[in-house]
Enzyme design. Structure first.
Site, PDB file in Angstrom:
ATOM      1  N   ASP A  39      -1.012  -6.124  -0.298  1.00 35.67           N
ATOM      2  CA  ASP A  39      -1.467  -5.469   0.930  1.00 35.67           C
ATOM      3  C   ASP A  39      -2.972  -5.244   0.904  1.00 35.67           C
ATOM      4  O   ASP A  39      -3.521  -4.782  -0.109  1.00 35.67           O
ATOM      5  CB  ASP A  39      -0.803  -4.080   1.042  1.00 35.67           C
ATOM      6  N   ASP A  86       0.840  -1.206   0.000  1.00 38.50           N
ATOM      7  CA  ASP A  86       0.000   0.000   0.000  1.00 38.50           C
ATOM      8  C   ASP A  86       0.875   1.256   0.000  1.00 38.50           C
ATOM      9  O   ASP A  86       0.374   2.373  -0.097  1.00 38.50           O
ATOM     10  CB  ASP A  86      -1.015  -0.012   1.150  1.00 38.50           C
ATOM     11  N   SER A  87       2.213   1.067   0.072  1.00 40.37           N
ATOM     12  CA  SER A  87       3.134   2.188  -0.129  1.00 40.37           C
ATOM     13  C   SER A  87       2.994   2.745  -1.547  1.00 40.37           C
ATOM     14  O   SER A  87       3.513   3.822  -1.847  1.00 40.37           O
ATOM     15  CB  SER A  87       4.578   1.751   0.129  1.00 40.37           C
ATOM     16  N   GLU A 116       8.510  -4.164  11.113  1.00 41.65           N
ATOM     17  CA  GLU A 116       8.995  -2.883  10.594  1.00 41.65           C
ATOM     18  C   GLU A 116       9.468  -1.978  11.732  1.00 41.65           C
ATOM     19  O   GLU A 116       8.756  -1.785  12.725  1.00 41.65           O
ATOM     20  CB  GLU A 116       7.859  -2.203   9.798  1.00 41.65           C
ATOM     21  N   LYS A 123      -1.471  -9.447   2.710  1.00 45.90           N
ATOM     22  CA  LYS A 123      -0.808  -9.006   3.944  1.00 45.90           C
ATOM     23  C   LYS A 123      -1.725  -8.022   4.643  1.00 45.90           C
ATOM     24  O   LYS A 123      -2.371  -7.207   3.972  1.00 45.90           O
ATOM     25  CB  LYS A 123       0.545  -8.355   3.626  1.00 45.90           C
ATOM     26  N   GLU A 125      -1.954  -5.465   8.392  1.00 50.97           N
ATOM     27  CA  GLU A 125      -1.249  -4.923   9.546  1.00 50.97           C
ATOM     28  C   GLU A 125      -2.060  -5.160  10.819  1.00 50.97           C
ATOM     29  O   GLU A 125      -3.283  -4.982  10.808  1.00 50.97           O
ATOM     30  CB  GLU A 125      -1.051  -3.399   9.375  1.00 50.97           C
TER      31      GLU A 125
HETATM   32  O1  KIV Z   1       3.506  -1.220   1.687  1.00 47.35           O
HETATM   33  C1  KIV Z   1       4.691  -1.456   1.951  1.00 47.35           C
HETATM   34  O2  KIV Z   1       5.617  -0.965   1.299  1.00 47.35           O
HETATM   35  C2  KIV Z   1       4.988  -2.329   3.080  1.00 47.35           C
HETATM   36  C3  KIV Z   1       6.425  -2.602   3.382  1.00 47.35           C
HETATM   37  C4  KIV Z   1       6.988  -1.458   4.133  1.00 47.35           C
HETATM   38  C5  KIV Z   1       6.627  -3.865   4.107  1.00 47.35           C
HETATM   39  O3  KIV Z   1       4.110  -2.793   3.738  1.00 47.35           O
END
Ligand code: KIV
Length: 271
Positions: free
Chosen positions: A90, A51-52, A189, A120, A122
């Site tokens: 994500d 999600d970055s 992280e 994934k 969080e």
């Molecule tokens: O979205 C992302 O880039 C991440 C990484 C920092 C693991 O979740």
């Protein structure tokens, strides 16, 4: 029944085996087809459609705005561009916090519409129940603890997490709950390296560190950071393997000069 041997892609079993063999796992974020082809061709183990993308692709200041439709769009491109890496996607903020039913629906959309291999999310023990259900219906889940960027407002920033004994113990019990719920791996992280080492020894599933020291079972970086794509960003934990922003800047300036001078296109570039 005759199954077509799907692909030569790595599976979650291959990733778990790497921990058993003390073979380090490499993971990078990826958001598009072209980059996926390059990184996958270099034999990365895991491509994370992070999600970055909200930050590095769309220019937002945090990961909160990205939608389920948008992450699916990126994930489709990454799956198309790759053939050997495990692709993890994500779950965006808002897609797994409302109810277990909505979480399962969102995860099914991701897997069904993109062809990705895992999701994934969080958070800790509070998600154990839904993770169990996702794994139960065949959707592999990667956990994410420590600095969890979707909680930036709650955390009050992007500082190192779990520095005190109490918060470190909380993180360890969350990690144990995620493993028990069925997560096949865990991103940690921005936590102290010693804590990440302790966690790595204690868990049967692989830990993937970002700003969490060398003792993790593998490492993950945002691809734009390790390629030096944004000169304004210098992160202590992100090694810059190349400075592409400078390389691209020079190439574009040269192109502009050539266009202005009338030296591009040349005869060999014309029909
Ligand atoms: O979205 C992302 O880039 C991440 C990484 C920092 C693991 O979740």
């Amino acid at each position: 029944m005759g199954y077509i041997s799907a692909t030569k892609r790595k599976s979650i079993l291959d990733i778990k085996k790497k921990k058993e063999k003390h073979d380090k796992i490499s993971m990078l974020t990826c958001y598009d087809y072209t980059m996926a082809k390059i990184i996958d061709g270099a034999q990365i183990d895991i491509l994370l459609v992070g999600d970055s993308a909200s930050n590095v692709f769309s220019g937002n200041t945090d990961t909160l705005p990205i939608s389920l439709d948008e992450i699916i769009y990126h994930a489709k491109a990454v799956v198309k561009g790759s053939s050997q890496a495990l692709v993890v996607v994500d779950m965006p903020f808002g897609s797994y916090q409302v109810s277990e039913e909505k979480t399962i629906e969102a995860a099914i959309r991701i897997i069904k519409e993109t062809g990705a291999n895992a999701i994934k999310l969080e958070g800790g023990a509070e998600y154990a129940s839904v993770i169990k259900k996702l794994v139960g219906i065949g959707i592999p889940v990667m956990g994410h603890l420590g600095l969890t960027p979707q909680s930036v407002h709650q955390m009050g920033g992007y500082q190192v997490q779990a520095k005190e004994d109490a918060t470190a113990n909380e993180l360890i019990s969350d990690a144990i709950a995620l493993e028990a719920a069925g997560c096949f791996s865990l991103v940690v992280e921005k936590i102290p390296a010693d804590l990440a080492g302790k966690l790595t020894d204690q868990l049967g599933i692989p830990t993937l560190g970002i700003g969490a020291g060398v003792q993790c079972d593998g490492q993950v970086l945002v691809v734009n950071d390790m390629l030096g794509m944004n000169p304004a960003i210098k992160l202590k934990f992100a090694r810059e393997y190349v400075n592409l922003s400078t390389t691209i800047d020079l190439a574009v300036k040269q192109y502009i000069q050539d266009v202005q001078a009338g030296t591009f296109p040349g005869l060999h570039e014309s029909y």
